[in-house]
Design an enzyme around this catalytic site. Sequence first.
Site, PDB file in Angstrom:
ATOM      1  N   GLU A 137     -15.721 -50.903  27.242  1.00  0.00           N
ATOM      2  CA  GLU A 137     -14.509 -51.673  27.509  1.00  0.00           C
ATOM      3  C   GLU A 137     -14.628 -52.403  28.834  1.00  0.00           C
ATOM      4  O   GLU A 137     -15.375 -51.980  29.733  1.00  0.00           O
ATOM      5  CB  GLU A 137     -13.277 -50.748  27.516  1.00  0.00           C
ATOM      6  CG  GLU A 137     -11.957 -51.468  27.750  1.00  0.00           C
ATOM      7  CD  GLU A 137     -11.597 -52.541  26.714  1.00  0.00           C
ATOM      8  OE1 GLU A 137     -12.382 -53.504  26.535  1.00  0.00           O
ATOM      9  OE2 GLU A 137     -10.513 -52.434  26.113  1.00  0.00           O
ATOM     10  N   GLY A 196     -10.132 -48.675  30.799  1.00  0.00           N
ATOM     11  CA  GLY A 196     -11.335 -49.339  31.285  1.00  0.00           C
ATOM     12  C   GLY A 196     -12.537 -48.422  31.126  1.00  0.00           C
ATOM     13  O   GLY A 196     -12.830 -47.949  30.034  1.00  0.00           O
ATOM     14  N   VAL A 203      -5.080 -40.495  24.135  1.00  0.00           N
ATOM     15  CA  VAL A 203      -3.979 -39.942  24.925  1.00  0.00           C
ATOM     16  C   VAL A 203      -3.462 -40.997  25.905  1.00  0.00           C
ATOM     17  O   VAL A 203      -2.253 -41.208  26.035  1.00  0.00           O
ATOM     18  CB  VAL A 203      -4.439 -38.664  25.670  1.00  0.00           C
ATOM     19  CG1 VAL A 203      -3.379 -38.198  26.656  1.00  0.00           C
ATOM     20  CG2 VAL A 203      -4.773 -37.564  24.667  1.00  0.00           C
ATOM     21  N   HIS A 258     -11.570 -48.399  18.432  1.00  0.00           N
ATOM     22  CA  HIS A 258     -11.343 -46.950  18.410  1.00  0.00           C
ATOM     23  C   HIS A 258      -9.887 -46.626  18.088  1.00  0.00           C
ATOM     24  O   HIS A 258      -8.982 -47.445  18.278  1.00  0.00           O
ATOM     25  CB  HIS A 258     -11.740 -46.328  19.747  1.00  0.00           C
ATOM     26  CG  HIS A 258     -10.904 -46.807  20.900  1.00  0.00           C
ATOM     27  ND1 HIS A 258      -9.630 -46.338  21.140  1.00  0.00           N
ATOM     28  CD2 HIS A 258     -11.150 -47.730  21.856  1.00  0.00           C
ATOM     29  CE1 HIS A 258      -9.136 -46.925  22.207  1.00  0.00           C
ATOM     30  NE2 HIS A 258     -10.040 -47.787  22.661  1.00  0.00           N
TER      31      HIS A 258
END
Length: 192
Positions: free
Chosen positions: A88, A25, A16, A12
């Site tokens: 993730e 995570g 932010v 990805h």
Amino acid sequence: MKNWPEVIVLRHGETVWNRDNRMQGALNSPLTETGRQQASRQGELLSQFDLSTDWVAFCSPQGRAFQTAGLSVALHIPFVRTDDRLREIGVGEWSGKFRSDLKVEGPSHDGPDGPIAMYEQAPGGEGFDALNLRCQSFLDDLKGPTVIVTHGITSRMLRINLLGLPRSELGKLPGGQGNLFHIKDGVQKEIV
């Protein structure tokens, strides 16, 4: 090494929290303007491949990966499936924490995803064994050429398996936001 199908792995774009150097995570933060530009660039890079036949696409269900898939992969493959095994690595109690506030034992080489040991040592985190099991499970279910949109550490674990490398190489693989890796016949090529 298993004989898995041809795969293109995207991480990805910048979020932010990536920009702020925070652990995500299982948590999520939106793509930054830079992250959206990185995802759009990934879409341009995918134009190098003929994805019109036989290719399928899978994505982590986490917002940052799904948003990236919409800006990149959906331009080439009209249906992107989500798969929870591509999320993730869980970082437990370190979710949302600033990396600078965490104490990591052992090598602290700070690559694009931070010190790799950080993800194994996170209190209450998932750990590499569990991540590896779900990555292998996902790869074992592949039926043909596949585009995958996922995250930094999950991307590395998928690629370690696809390349037939030992886990000790996890931190040595290239990473970073907005990149694209083509893996075919156990050979990886970074597309930039």
